[in-house]
Scaffold this motif. Structure first.
Motif, PDB file in Angstrom:
ATOM      1  N   PRO A  39       0.897  -1.247   0.021  1.00 16.81           N
ATOM      2  CA  PRO A  39      -0.020  -0.148   0.021  1.00 16.81           C
ATOM      3  C   PRO A  39       0.749   1.257  -0.060  1.00 16.81           C
ATOM      4  O   PRO A  39       2.064   1.215   0.140  1.00 16.81           O
ATOM      5  N   GLY A  40       0.321   2.300  -0.235  1.00 16.40           N
ATOM      6  CA  GLY A  40       0.848   3.634  -0.031  1.00 16.40           C
ATOM      7  C   GLY A  40       0.283   4.328   1.226  1.00 16.40           C
ATOM      8  O   GLY A  40      -0.019   3.605   2.175  1.00 16.40           O
ATOM      9  N   GLY A  41       0.204   5.560   1.210  1.00 11.32           N
ATOM     10  CA  GLY A  41      -0.331   6.374   2.533  1.00 11.32           C
ATOM     11  C   GLY A  41       0.493   6.392   3.458  1.00 11.32           C
ATOM     12  O   GLY A  41       1.728   6.564   3.234  1.00 11.32           O
ATOM     13  N   SER A  42       0.211   6.997   4.610  1.00  9.42           N
ATOM     14  CA  SER A  42       0.994   7.238   5.592  1.00  9.42           C
ATOM     15  C   SER A  42       1.543   6.287   6.487  1.00  9.42           C
ATOM     16  O   SER A  42       2.564   6.615   7.386  1.00  9.42           O
ATOM     17  N   THR A  43       1.129   5.160   6.586  1.00  7.73           N
ATOM     18  CA  THR A  43       1.431   4.101   7.395  1.00  7.73           C
ATOM     19  C   THR A  43       2.747   3.335   7.158  1.00  7.73           C
ATOM     20  O   THR A  43       3.524   2.844   7.969  1.00  7.73           O
ATOM     21  N   THR A  66      -0.977  -1.300  -4.416  1.00  5.10           N
ATOM     22  CA  THR A  66      -2.162  -1.862  -4.457  1.00  5.10           C
ATOM     23  C   THR A  66      -2.928  -0.885  -5.062  1.00  5.10           C
ATOM     24  O   THR A  66      -4.179  -1.279  -5.491  1.00  5.10           O
ATOM     25  N   ASP A  67      -2.740   0.304  -5.026  1.00  5.59           N
ATOM     26  CA  ASP A  67      -3.405   1.534  -5.605  1.00  5.59           C
ATOM     27  C   ASP A  67      -2.770   2.922  -5.641  1.00  5.59           C
ATOM     28  O   ASP A  67      -1.448   2.838  -5.023  1.00  5.59           O
ATOM     29  N   ARG A  69      -2.807   7.194  -6.418  1.00  5.32           N
ATOM     30  CA  ARG A  69      -3.718   8.354  -6.467  1.00  5.32           C
ATOM     31  C   ARG A  69      -3.314   8.973  -7.924  1.00  5.32           C
ATOM     32  O   ARG A  69      -2.059   9.179  -8.218  1.00  5.32           O
ATOM     33  N   ASN A  79       1.787   7.643  -4.197  1.00  5.91           N
ATOM     34  CA  ASN A  79       2.163   6.547  -3.479  1.00  5.91           C
ATOM     35  C   ASN A  79       3.513   5.845  -4.235  1.00  5.91           C
ATOM     36  O   ASN A  79       4.262   5.123  -3.637  1.00  5.91           O
ATOM     37  N   GLY A 125      -3.083  -1.487   3.191  1.00 10.92           N
ATOM     38  CA  GLY A 125      -3.472  -0.690   4.432  1.00 10.92           C
ATOM     39  C   GLY A 125      -4.673  -0.426   4.770  1.00 10.92           C
ATOM     40  O   GLY A 125      -5.803  -1.122   3.996  1.00 10.92           O
ATOM     41  N   MET A 126      -5.248   0.121   5.663  1.00  4.89           N
ATOM     42  CA  MET A 126      -6.842   0.453   5.605  1.00  4.89           C
ATOM     43  C   MET A 126      -6.807   1.866   6.342  1.00  4.89           C
ATOM     44  O   MET A 126      -6.265   2.131   7.313  1.00  4.89           O
ATOM     45  N   HIS A 131     -11.883   1.792   4.166  1.00  2.00           N
ATOM     46  CA  HIS A 131     -11.393   1.711   2.666  1.00  2.00           C
ATOM     47  C   HIS A 131     -10.086   0.913   2.919  1.00  2.00           C
ATOM     48  O   HIS A 131      -9.200   0.915   3.861  1.00  2.00           O
ATOM     49  N   ALA A 133      -6.793  -0.644  -0.098  1.00  2.00           N
ATOM     50  CA  ALA A 133      -6.376  -0.119  -1.340  1.00  2.00           C
ATOM     51  C   ALA A 133      -7.040   1.129  -1.648  1.00  2.00           C
ATOM     52  O   ALA A 133      -7.281   1.997  -0.788  1.00  2.00           O
ATOM     53  N   ARG A 164      -8.415   7.538  -8.608  1.00  2.00           N
ATOM     54  CA  ARG A 164      -7.523   6.470  -8.316  1.00  2.00           C
ATOM     55  C   ARG A 164      -7.410   5.685  -9.185  1.00  2.00           C
ATOM     56  O   ARG A 164      -8.354   5.504 -10.093  1.00  2.00           O
ATOM     57  N   LYS A 187      -7.908   3.122  13.943  1.00  2.00           N
ATOM     58  CA  LYS A 187      -8.000   1.921  13.033  1.00  2.00           C
ATOM     59  C   LYS A 187      -8.411   0.595  13.624  1.00  2.00           C
ATOM     60  O   LYS A 187      -8.982  -0.456  13.101  1.00  2.00           O
TER      61      LYS A 187
HETATM   62  O1  LIG Z   1      -5.227   6.509   0.474  1.00  2.00           O
HETATM   63  C1  LIG Z   1      -4.753   5.520   0.658  1.00  2.00           C
HETATM   64  O2  LIG Z   1      -5.060   5.201   2.083  1.00  2.00           O
HETATM   65  C2  LIG Z   1      -4.860   3.812   2.479  1.00  2.00           C
HETATM   66  C3  LIG Z   1      -4.529   4.196   3.922  1.00  2.00           C
HETATM   67  O3  LIG Z   1      -3.469   5.179   4.311  1.00  2.00           O
HETATM   68  P1  LIG Z   1      -2.886   5.527   5.683  1.00  2.00           P
HETATM   69  O4  LIG Z   1      -2.441   6.980   5.259  1.00  2.00           O
HETATM   70  O5  LIG Z   1      -4.150   5.603   6.462  1.00  2.00           O
HETATM   71  O6  LIG Z   1      -1.768   4.629   6.036  1.00  2.00           O
HETATM   72  C4  LIG Z   1      -3.758   3.123   1.963  1.00  2.00           C
HETATM   73  O7  LIG Z   1      -3.761   2.037   2.390  1.00  2.00           O
HETATM   74  C5  LIG Z   1      -3.653   3.371   0.567  1.00  2.00           C
HETATM   75  O8  LIG Z   1      -2.782   2.712  -0.133  1.00  2.00           O
HETATM   76  C6  LIG Z   1      -3.492   4.813   0.031  1.00  2.00           C
HETATM   77  O9  LIG Z   1      -3.726   4.913  -1.245  1.00  2.00           O
END
Ligand SMILES: O=C1O[C@H](COP(=O)(O)O)[C@@H](O)[C@H](O)[C@H]1O
Length: 217
Positions: A39-43, A66-67, A69, A79, A125-126, A131, A133, A164, A187
């Motif tokens: 995944p991407g995102g902040s985690t 996985t996805d 933006r 990502n 991630g979630m 949500h 991906a 996305r 979460k």
């Molecule tokens: O937008 C997204 O969100 C999910 C969760 O991201 P997080 O910032 O809460 O860790 C992430 O798994 C997904 O890849 C990303 O595009």
């Protein structure tokens, strides 16, 4: 679903890197190659830092998102940028990379990742909205994305978020091993809330029954 609780963030990220590294190595030993979606995102950044330094058979591993933006690749929201800066470095610089977005935004996604399916190891991630991906509750594209035969789709996200590209439900479900990385009480509450809901209202449910969830406060 299996839930593994870690004492803190560092134990979570290194413990998960150990587990995924072992599974990727076993997949390469069994199949001669492995595919790894992340995944991407902040985690996941700290987990990327940890696994990128492991001596895995990276030259036989294909990494993908996985996805993504639909933003420029130099955007802080990209990502792809996260992947390039934190995962495809160090030992992992010799991994193959399979883009899930075409060079021309909006172009056909057909065949981009077919050679790498089913995924050997899938990390998701979630969000606190459940949500995963880029399968977002409330998106007009969600019903199709949960069932699409194609492994990749352009989708709308939630209001206010950029559109996305995402792996679809069947592509996620067909992975040989599924892990979910979540951190924090918000979460954890979302995970509890997802129990008993359908993927249409809690998209994480599309993979949850077959997943191992890794969580730390
Ligand atoms: O937008 C997204 O969100 C999910 C969760 O991201 P997080 O910032 O809460 O860790 C992430 O798994 C997904 O890849 C990303 O595009």
């Amino acid at each position: 679903m299996k839930l593994i609780e870690y004492a803190g963030a560092e134990a979570l990220m290194t413990g998960l890197a150990d587990r995924l590294g072992q599974e990727l190595t076993e997949a390469v030993e069994a199949q001669g190659r492995a595919s790894f979606a992340v995944p991407g995102g902040s985690t996941p950044g700290p987990m990327f830092d940890a696994i990128a330094q492991r001596a895995l058979p990276w030259d036989q591993i294909t990494v993908m998102l996985t996805d993504e933006r639909r933003v420029p690749q130099d955007s802080e929201r990209s990502n792809t940028r996260l992947l390039r800066e934190r995962l495809l470095v160090g030992q992992a610089a010799s991994a193959h990379y399979a883009p899930i977005v075409p060079e021309v935004d909006g172009a056909d996604l057909t065949g981009l990742i077919d050679a790498h399916l089913p995924l050997s190891v899938l990390l998701l991630g979630m969000g606190e909205d459940m949500h995963t991906a880029s399968l977002f509750p409330g998106s007009p594209d969600l019903p199709h994305a949960l069932a699409a035969a194609a492994p990749l789709m352009y989708v709308e996200a939630s209001d206010g978020l950029e559109p996305r590209v995402t792996l679809t439900g069947p592509a996620l479900q067909s992975a040989q091993s599924i892990h979910i990385l979540i951190k924090g009480e918000g979460k954890r509450a979302a995970l509890d809330r997802a129990a008993g809901q359908s993927p249409e209202t809690a998209p994480i449910q599309t993979v949850l029954p077959h997943a191992t969830v890794h969580w730390a406060p």
